[in-house]
Design an enzyme around this catalytic site. Structure first.
Site, mmCIF file in Angstrom:
data_model
loop_
_atom_site.group_PDB
_atom_site.id
_atom_site.type_symbol
_atom_site.label_atom_id
_atom_site.label_comp_id
_atom_site.label_asym_id
_atom_site.label_seq_id
_atom_site.Cartn_x
_atom_site.Cartn_y
_atom_site.Cartn_z
ATOM 1 N N CYS A 30 2.634 -6.808 -19.960
ATOM 2 C CA CYS A 30 2.222 -5.646 -18.852
ATOM 3 C C CYS A 30 3.369 -5.942 -17.706
ATOM 4 O O CYS A 30 3.362 -5.384 -16.876
ATOM 5 C CB CYS A 30 1.004 -5.883 -18.448
ATOM 6 S SG CYS A 30 0.607 -7.704 -17.755
ATOM 7 N N HIS A 71 0.947 -1.113 -0.034
ATOM 8 C CA HIS A 71 -0.090 -0.043 -0.072
ATOM 9 C C HIS A 71 0.667 1.347 0.029
ATOM 10 O O HIS A 71 0.635 2.248 -0.629
ATOM 11 C CB HIS A 71 -0.760 -0.021 1.257
ATOM 12 C CG HIS A 71 -2.246 0.656 1.032
ATOM 13 N ND1 HIS A 71 -3.360 0.526 2.080
ATOM 14 C CD2 HIS A 71 -2.526 1.557 0.122
ATOM 15 C CE1 HIS A 71 -3.986 1.442 1.661
ATOM 16 N NE2 HIS A 71 -3.859 1.923 0.448
HETATM 17 C C1 PEP Z 1 3.590 -9.561 -13.645
HETATM 18 O O1 PEP Z 1 3.898 -10.450 -13.247
HETATM 19 O O2 PEP Z 1 4.503 -9.113 -14.848
HETATM 20 C C2 PEP Z 1 2.514 -8.619 -13.657
HETATM 21 C C3 PEP Z 1 2.165 -7.759 -14.551
HETATM 22 O O3 PEP Z 1 1.746 -8.874 -12.608
HETATM 23 P P1 PEP Z 1 2.005 -8.414 -11.076
HETATM 24 O O4 PEP Z 1 3.560 -7.561 -11.279
HETATM 25 O O5 PEP Z 1 0.983 -7.798 -10.597
HETATM 26 O O6 PEP Z 1 2.597 -9.851 -10.403
#
Ligand code: PEP
Ligand code: MG
Length: 594
Positions: free
Chosen positions: A513, A204
Site C-alpha cells: 500500500c 489536512h
Molecule cells: C507507508 O508507510 O507506505 C504507508 C502506506 O503508510 P503511510 O504513508 O500512511 O505512513
C-alpha cells in the site's frame, strides 16, 4: 534545484527552473504563478498607518486575537483527551495570549506609533522572546519557543485572509504554507494547482487537494523566492516536480502527458479484479481517507478499500472522537464498500501526522508513533478497537496495525481484542468474530521478524513509504535526502523479498500500500516479488488494472533475480527502464520513471 535550458534552443535566454518537492496530489497543472509572499517579507515592507485608519487597525488586531483565543480553547478541549503535559503547555498559551501587558504593548504600537497590526504583534512578541532568550533559568529560556509559536499563529491569522483575495483564476498558487480552508477557497476561486514550501503529504491541506483533484506539490524549498510571480509553472503532482519557466520542449511534453491522462481517465475500467497473463488474480484496492471517497473509488474500479488512514478523522475533527462517532464513520465506510472489503488501519498518529495534544519530540519519526502511541494510551486504543469491531458486523472489515516493530505490540493488541470481543458478546452486540488482522510491514524490524507475525495474522501490507524511510535512514518528508529516499533501492527490495517468502510459506496474503504501488514501471517487479494485491489512490487504479494483465509472473520472477543483485537504486531503475522499452504495444503509456 537545477536550472536547465534546452541546449538546442538558441533563444533559451530564460532558464527553466526544476524544483523537487513531495508529490501531494496527482495530476498535471500548467498556468501562471500567483506567488504569495511569506510573512517575514510582508513584515519588512510595512508603512505607517494614517491616524484616521488606526482604530480599524486596532479592530483587526482584536479580531485576530479573538480567533487565536478561540483556537487555543479548542485545542485545550482536544488535549484534555490526550496528554496532560501538553494540556498544561496550551494553558500557558492562553495565559500569554491574554496577558494584559502584551495587549497594552500591541495597542500602543498601533495607536501611538502607527504600526500595522501584524508589525505591532510581531515586535511586541519579539521583545518578550528576546527577554526570555537571555534568562538564566533554562525552563524560562525554553518558554520562548511557546511565544514564537504563538506569534506565528497570530501573524497567520492576521495575514492569511488578505492573501485569499489574490486573483487566482486559472493560476498555480505558490505559498509558504496553506491551511485546508485556503485550499478550498483557492479552488473555489479557480486555482488549478498548488505549490507550498512546507507541509506534510498527509496534512489536512493535502487531503483536501486530493479530494478536490487539484495537482499539488509540497515541500519545495524557497519556492516563493525562486518562482517568479506571473510566469508559467508546471506542477507535476504525481512526481513532486515543479518546473518554472518551462522551455518549449518541456511544455509540449507536459501538455501531451496531460492529454494522455485525460484520455486514460475516459477508458472504461474493469470493475472485477484483473489477472496477470498467466492467470494470477491481483486485486487493486483504493487507499482513502474518508467515507466520501469510497463511491468515487469504486467507480474508478477499486476491488475494495485497501487502506483507510483513520487518523485523518482526528485531523478533521481536531478532537478525539467518541466510540459512537467512530462507529458511525467506520460503518459508513463499510456500508459504502459492501460487499467489497474495507481495511481500517488504526490511528497512525505521530511523526509527520502530528495532532494537538501529542508531545513535542526531537525525532518524531522515531518516537511515539502509530501502535506505540496507542499502546501508551490504551483507553483511546480500546475505544477505537471497540468501534471497529462493532462496525465489522457485515464481515467486510479488516483491521490493520501501523508501525509494528515487535511481537509484543501484536500480543498486547490480541489481549485488548479478546477483552472487547467478550464484552460485546456479553451485551449481544454483533461483530465479526473472525475479523481479519494484518500488520503493516513498514519498519525493517517488522520485515526481519515477519516469520514471528506470520502465524498470527491474516495479511501483511507492505508500506514502502516508511519501509524506505527507516531502511535507508532518509526522512520521507525531507527534500534534502530525497535523492537517498528511493523505494526501489535494492535494500528495500531485499526486505520485500524476505517478507514475500515468509508470506508464501505461511499462505498469508501479501499486499503493498506504499507509493511504490503507483509506479507502473515497477508493477512487474512487485508481482514477481510475490505482491498479490495493491492499494493505491483511486486515480491510479485504472492504469494499474491495465498494467497487471501485461505481466507474466514467471518472467517477472526472472526480473526479480536480476533486481536483487543490483548494487544501487540507479541499477534497478536502469533495469526497469530497459524492461519497459521491451513491453508490448498493449501496455498503457509509461510515465517517466519516478
Ligand atoms: C507507508 O508507510 O507506505 C504507508 C502506506 O503508510 P503511510 O504513508 O500512511 O505512513
Ligand atoms: Mg506508513
Amino acid at each position: 534545484m537545477s536550472a536547465d535550458s534546452d541546449p538546442g534552443d538558441s533563444r533559451a535566454a530564460v532558464l527553466e527552473l526544476r524544483l523537487q518537492g513531495s508529490a501531494a496530489s496527482r495530476g498535471i497543472a500548467i498556468g501562471p504563478a500567483v506567488v504569495l509572499a511569506p510573512l517575514h517579507r510582508r513584515l519588512l515592507q510595512w508603512q505607517v498607518v494614517a491616524p484616521s485608519d488606526r482604530s480599524a487597525e486596532v479592530e483587526r488586531y482584536q479580531k485576530a486575537r479573538d480567533l487565536l483565543l478561540a483556537s487555543i480553547r479548542e485545542s485545550l478541549t482536544a488535549t484534555s483527551f490526550l496528554l496532560r503535559d501538553t494540556h498544561a503547555i496550551i494553558e500557558a498559551y492562553e495565559l500569554i495570549a491574554t496577558d494584559p501587558a502584551l495587549d497594552e504593548a500591541i495597542y500602543t504600537r498601533i495607536q501611538r506609533d502607527g504600526m500595522p497590526a501584524e508589525v505591532a504583534v510581531s515586535t511586541a512578541y519579539d521583545a518578550h522572546i528576546h527577554a526570555l532568550a537571555t534568562a538564566t533559568d533554562s525552563f524560562l529560556r525554553d518558554r520562548r519557543y511557546d511565544l514564537e509559536n504563538l506569534r506565528q499563529k497570530f501573524l497567520e491569522l492576521l495575514l492569511i485572509p488578505e492573501q485569499q483575495v489574490e486573483h487566482v483564476q486559472g493560476a498555480i498558487v505558490v505559498a509558504p504554507s496553506l491551511l485546508a480552508t485556503d485550499v478550498v477557497n483557492y479552488h473555489t476561486n479557480g486555482a488549478i494547482g498548488i505549490v507550498t514550501e512546507v507541509g506534510g503529504i498527509t496534512s489536512h491541506a493535502c487531503i483536501v487537494a486530493r479530494t478536490l483533484g487539484i495537482p499539488a506539490v509540497i515541500g519545495v524549498r524557497n519556492a516563493t523566492m525562486i518562482i517568479p510571480h506571473g510566469r508559467t509553472v508546471i506542477v507535476d503532482g504525481s512526481r513532486g516536480t515543479v518546473i518554472a519557466q518551462p522551455n518549449e520542449q518541456t511544455a509540449a511534453h507536459y501538455c501531451s502527458l496531460q492529454r494522455e491522462q485525460v484520455s486514460l481517465q475516459r477508458h472504461p475500467v474493469p470493475s472485477a479484479p484483473v489477472a496477470t497473463a498467466d492467470g494470477i488474480t491481483i486485486p487493486v484496492y483504493a487507499s482513502v481517507d474518508s467515507p466520501d471517497e469510497v463511491p468515487p473509488a469504486l467507480s474508478h474500479g477499486a476491488d475494495g478499500i485497501g487502506l483507510v488512514r483513520t487518523e485523518m478523522l482526528l485531523v478533521r475533527l481536531q478532537h478525539f472522537p467518541t466510540e459512537q462517532e467512530q462507529y458511525q464513520w467506520y460503518t459508513m465506510l463499510a456500508e459504502r464498500a459492501y460487499p467489497k472489503p474495507v481495511t481500517l488501519r488504526v490511528f497512525d498518529v505521530g511523526s509527520d501526522k502530528f495532532i494537538h495534544g501529542m508531545p513535542h519530540e526531537a525525532n518524531p519519526a522515531l518516537g511515539l508513533r502509530g501502535i506505540r502511541f496507542l499502546l501508551r494510551r490504551q483507553d483511546l486504543y480500546r475505544t477505537q478497537l471497540r468501534a471497529i469491531l462493532r462496525a465489522s458486523e457485515h464481515r467486510n472489515v479488516r483491521l490493520l496495525l501501523p508501525m509494528i516493530t515487535s511481537v509484543e505490540e501484536l500480543t498486547a493488541t490480541f489481549d485488548l481484542l479478546a477483552t472487547i470481543k467478550s464484552e460485546l458478546a456479553n451485551t449481544n452486540e454483533p461483530f465479526d468474530e473472525h475479523l481479519p488482522l494484518g500488520v503493516m510491514i513498514e519498519t525493517p524490524a517488522a520485515a526481519l521478524l515477519a516469520e514471528h507475525f506470520a502465524g498470527q495474522v491474516q495479511f501483511f501490507s507492505i508500506g514502502t513509504n516508511d519501509l524506505t524511510q527507516y531502511t535507508l535512514a532518509a526522512d520521507r518528508t525531507s527534500d534534502l535526502v530525497a535523492h537517498i529516499f528511493d523505494q526501489l533501492n535494492p535494500a528495500v527490495l531485499r526486505l520485500v523479498d524476505h517478507v514475500a517468502r515468509i508470506a508464501q510459506r505461511h499462505g498469508i496474503e501479501l499486499e503493498l500500500c506504499g507509493d511504490l504501488a503507483t509506479f507502473l514501471s515497477a508493477t512487474e517487479l512487485l508481482i514477481g516479488l510475490g505482491i498479490r494485491a495493491f492499494s493505491v489512490a483511486p486515480s491510479y487504479i485504472s492504469a494499474l488494472k491495465r498494467r497487471i494483465p501485461t505481466v507474466d509472473s514467471g518472467q517477472a520472477r526472472a526480473l526479480v533475480e536480476q533486481a536483487l543483485q543490483c548494487r544501487d537504486s540507479a541499477s534497478v531503475h536502469a533495469l526497469l527502464l530497459d524492461r519497459s522499452t521491451t513491453l508490448t504495444s498493449t501496455s498503457p503509456p509509461e510515465p517517466p520513471l519516478p
